[in-house]
Design a protein around this motif. Structure first.
Motif, PDB file in Angstrom:
ATOM      1  N   PRO A  43      -2.411   4.242  19.037  1.00 12.86           N
ATOM      2  CA  PRO A  43      -2.977   4.878  20.234  1.00 12.86           C
ATOM      3  C   PRO A  43      -3.577   3.834  21.173  1.00 12.86           C
ATOM      4  O   PRO A  43      -4.454   3.053  20.781  1.00 12.86           O
ATOM      5  N   GLY A  44      -3.097   3.788  22.391  1.00  8.84           N
ATOM      6  CA  GLY A  44      -3.584   2.820  23.362  1.00  8.84           C
ATOM      7  C   GLY A  44      -3.006   1.434  23.217  1.00  8.84           C
ATOM      8  O   GLY A  44      -3.313   0.545  24.013  1.00  8.84           O
ATOM      9  N   GLY A  45      -2.177   1.213  22.202  1.00  7.49           N
ATOM     10  CA  GLY A  45      -1.594  -0.103  21.972  1.00  7.49           C
ATOM     11  C   GLY A  45      -0.223  -0.240  22.606  1.00  7.49           C
ATOM     12  O   GLY A  45       0.253   0.652  23.314  1.00  7.49           O
ATOM     13  N   SER A  82      -8.000  -8.382  10.427  1.00  5.27           N
ATOM     14  CA  SER A  82      -8.763  -7.134  10.553  1.00  5.27           C
ATOM     15  C   SER A  82      -9.208  -6.816  11.974  1.00  5.27           C
ATOM     16  O   SER A  82      -9.283  -5.635  12.332  1.00  5.27           O
ATOM     17  N   PRO A  83      -9.502  -7.811  12.854  1.00  9.58           N
ATOM     18  CA  PRO A  83      -9.915  -7.421  14.209  1.00  9.58           C
ATOM     19  C   PRO A  83      -8.835  -6.686  14.997  1.00  9.58           C
ATOM     20  O   PRO A  83      -9.135  -6.093  16.032  1.00  9.58           O
ATOM     21  N   TYR A  84      -7.587  -6.716  14.501  1.00  8.36           N
ATOM     22  CA  TYR A  84      -6.538  -6.001  15.229  1.00  8.36           C
ATOM     23  C   TYR A  84      -6.726  -4.496  15.134  1.00  8.36           C
ATOM     24  O   TYR A  84      -6.386  -3.762  16.061  1.00  8.36           O
ATOM     25  N   ARG A  85      -7.255  -4.015  14.012  1.00  2.47           N
ATOM     26  CA  ARG A  85      -7.390  -2.577  13.827  1.00  2.47           C
ATOM     27  C   ARG A  85      -8.419  -2.026  14.811  1.00  2.47           C
ATOM     28  O   ARG A  85      -9.595  -2.370  14.756  1.00  2.47           O
ATOM     29  N   GLY A  86      -7.946  -1.170  15.697  1.00  2.00           N
ATOM     30  CA  GLY A  86      -8.811  -0.585  16.706  1.00  2.00           C
ATOM     31  C   GLY A  86      -8.793  -1.316  18.033  1.00  2.00           C
ATOM     32  O   GLY A  86      -9.278  -0.796  19.023  1.00  2.00           O
ATOM     33  N   ASN A  87      -8.225  -2.520  18.073  1.00  2.00           N
ATOM     34  CA  ASN A  87      -8.122  -3.239  19.343  1.00  2.00           C
ATOM     35  C   ASN A  87      -6.696  -3.161  19.870  1.00  2.00           C
ATOM     36  O   ASN A  87      -6.442  -2.632  20.935  1.00  2.00           O
ATOM     37  N   TYR A  88      -5.727  -3.695  19.110  1.00  2.00           N
ATOM     38  CA  TYR A  88      -4.297  -3.591  19.388  1.00  2.00           C
ATOM     39  C   TYR A  88      -3.809  -4.454  20.543  1.00  2.00           C
ATOM     40  O   TYR A  88      -2.631  -4.391  20.896  1.00  2.00           O
ATOM     41  N   TRP A  89      -4.691  -5.263  21.121  1.00  2.00           N
ATOM     42  CA  TRP A  89      -4.261  -6.156  22.196  1.00  2.00           C
ATOM     43  C   TRP A  89      -4.711  -7.596  21.964  1.00  2.00           C
ATOM     44  O   TRP A  89      -4.645  -8.412  22.881  1.00  2.00           O
ATOM     45  N   ASN A  90      -5.165  -7.934  20.760  1.00  2.00           N
ATOM     46  CA  ASN A  90      -5.649  -9.293  20.510  1.00  2.00           C
ATOM     47  C   ASN A  90      -4.675 -10.114  19.667  1.00  2.00           C
ATOM     48  O   ASN A  90      -5.036 -11.174  19.158  1.00  2.00           O
ATOM     49  N   TRP A  91      -3.450  -9.620  19.507  1.00  2.00           N
ATOM     50  CA  TRP A  91      -2.405 -10.405  18.855  1.00  2.00           C
ATOM     51  C   TRP A  91      -1.915 -11.487  19.814  1.00  2.00           C
ATOM     52  O   TRP A  91      -1.841 -11.238  21.015  1.00  2.00           O
ATOM     53  N   PRO A  92      -1.603 -12.695  19.361  1.00  2.00           N
ATOM     54  CA  PRO A  92      -1.579 -13.146  17.968  1.00  2.00           C
ATOM     55  C   PRO A  92      -2.828 -13.903  17.526  1.00  2.00           C
ATOM     56  O   PRO A  92      -2.833 -14.486  16.445  1.00  2.00           O
ATOM     57  N   SER A  93      -3.874 -13.929  18.360  1.00  2.00           N
ATOM     58  CA  SER A  93      -5.016 -14.797  18.048  1.00  2.00           C
ATOM     59  C   SER A  93      -5.679 -14.426  16.724  1.00  2.00           C
ATOM     60  O   SER A  93      -6.211 -15.297  16.031  1.00  2.00           O
ATOM     61  N   VAL A  94      -5.649 -13.125  16.355  1.00  2.00           N
ATOM     62  CA  VAL A  94      -6.335 -12.696  15.135  1.00  2.00           C
ATOM     63  C   VAL A  94      -5.522 -12.969  13.884  1.00  2.00           C
ATOM     64  O   VAL A  94      -6.005 -12.756  12.763  1.00  2.00           O
TER      65      VAL A  94
END
Length: 466
Positions: free
Chosen positions: A81-83, A170-182
């Protein structure tokens, strides 16, 4: 199964990934090799001496039933959702929780099965661990391992198949726009029914950057013995903090065929990708960027219904004095700790805040949710106050407690404050609370308790005082 960066274009993995040396550098894994055999079931092996099992699922259960939802959650639809759309990879299937796509077979295996309906629409399955805290102890090692038979289909009938066993930061869960840094660790990927296993670490920025995105830092080889499709093989990843430099090693049947070391990228890139836990993903995609690099699909020749068969998944740790890193004192209790900088969490999301200073906050917080902040240094004088920057748009009568616990989520709170509606989810207030005196260095858990299930608070930052 790489996610996309914040751009809207579909990712494409270059064809040159097919050119990785098949043989690689051979060696023995830290754990005993598991021979590739065609048997349908085998229990997860007991941990070798010095290793501790921190997660396991043998997929035991009645045929036609779903996965154990205390271990796994279904990721459904065509994206988070939102990703990014199409899971950020250009794949074309719709993921479902139906037992037509994700089911136990009654013989100790999980089967993830792509299906195609009469209109040509594809469905498949994607499951993720509820836990997001898999990481090595400080100075120790973590191993993620699964025994898998890839979909047993080859040639033109396999066009478009993309099975994978992988993990996201883990920071990807709920954000979905911080790949690939996480960070992303692809332990097993395969496309088009080829007798090849790919392993990749993704990190940094995209496109390009220190990790050569969107390809990542990858390697590959043929499956030893039986082909990847004809037999079960054990696919593993060891993340080793006992070496200098720190390294991540990838294995098939005990053969180390690809290694990524911290000194291959700059220190910030490595820290951003590794200073947190990971969650595990199992899925079979149809189509997408990686598939396109090897001829594309699916098409009219593709035959649906071939399953990725997973015998077990387990996670082990070794060394370092425990299953989680001890506090290192890298956070100052008396400076603002940004809520989104957590080292682990459950139930929260990360979103952009309009609070002064900008940045992000954590939100969608309800009863039972939590966030972890490792290595908070309180010094010798000791803290007696806790201050949180919070906002709430909860309905009338909905409220809850923001609690501080030390070193364990089940420890008694050292302090807490109550919060209800502040005028909106971005209407911020700084709320103080008294706490029992705390000295030394601790892992700090923010836990959230409420008498009802509705979301009741957002958190932007917090700190402590004397």
């Amino acid at each position: 199964m790489s996610e996309t960066s914040g751009t809207s274009h579909r990712r494409r993995r270059p064809l040159r990934r097919a050119l990785f040396a098949v043989l690689g550098t051979l060696g023995l894994a830290g754990l005993a090799a598991t021979a590739a055999v065609p048997s349908a079931t085998a229990a997860a092996p007991p941990p070798p001496s010095g290793w501790t099992q921190v997660f396991v699922d043998d997929f035991n259960g009645a045929a036609g039933t779903g996965v154990n939802t205390s271990n796994w959650r279904y990721a459904t639809g065509t994206g988070y959702p939102g990703g990014p759309a199409n899971w950020g990879t250009g794949e074309i299937e719709t993921m479902t929780s139906s037992t037509n796509n994700v089911a136990l077979d009654g013989n100790g295996n999980l089967r993830i099965t792509p299906r195609r309906d009469a209109s040509g629409n594809w469905t498949s399955g994607r499951i993720e661990t509820n836990r997001t805290d898999f990481q090595p102890p400080s100075g120790g090692k973590l191993r993620m391992e699964a025994r898998i038979q890839m979909p047993n289909v080859t040639g033109t009938a396999a066009r478009g198949y993309w099975p994978a066993f992988w993990a996201l930061g883990s920071p990807y869960r709920g954000n979905y726009w911080n790949w690939p840094s996480v960070g992303e660790l692809d332990i097993m990927e395969n496309v088009q029914g080829l007798n090849t296993v790919w392993a990749t670490m993704h990190c940094g920025t995209s496109p390009g950057g220190p990790c050569n995105e969107t390809s990542g830092i990858g390697g590959s080889r043929a499956c030893p013995g039986a082909t990847c499709q004809a037999g079960f093989h054990t696919y593993g990843m060891e993340w080793d903090r006992s070496t200098s430099p720190e390294e991540v090693r990838f294995y098939v049947d005990g053969i180390n065929y690809h290694t990524v070391r911290a000194n291959q990228v700059d220190a910030t890139t490595w820290a951003n990708a590794t200073n947190h836990g990971y969650f595990i993903i199992l899925n079979v995609a149809m189509g997408g960027g990686f598939v396109d690099a090897f001829g594309g699909g699916p098409d009219g020749n593709t035959v649906p219904g071939y399953s990725m068969v997973v015998d077990y998944v387990q996670v082990l740790t070794a060394g370092g004095g425990g299953t989680t890193p001890p506090p290192t004192g890298n956070r100052d209790a008396y400076s603002a700790i940004q809520a989104e900088s957590h080292d682990g969490q459950s139930g929260t999301i990360t979103e952009t805040t309009t609070d002064s200073g900008g940045g992000q906050n954590i939100g969608a917080i309800a009863n039972g949710d939590w966030a972890l902040y490792r290595g908070v240094n309180f010094g010798s004088t000791g803290a007696t106050q806790f201050v949180g920057r919070v906002a709430s748009g909860a309905a009338s009568g909905v409220s809850g407690l923001v609690e501080v616990r030390l070193d364990s989520r089940t420890s008694a709170p050292v302090g807490s404050f109550a919060v209800g509606n502040t005028g909106g989810w971005q209407s911020w207030r700084t709320v103080p609370a008294n706490i029992s005196r705390v000295t030394g260095t601790h892992d700090v858990y923010l836990t959230f308790t409420s008498g009802q299930p509705a979301d009741f608070v957002n958190v932007n930052w917090f700190n402590f005082g004397h």
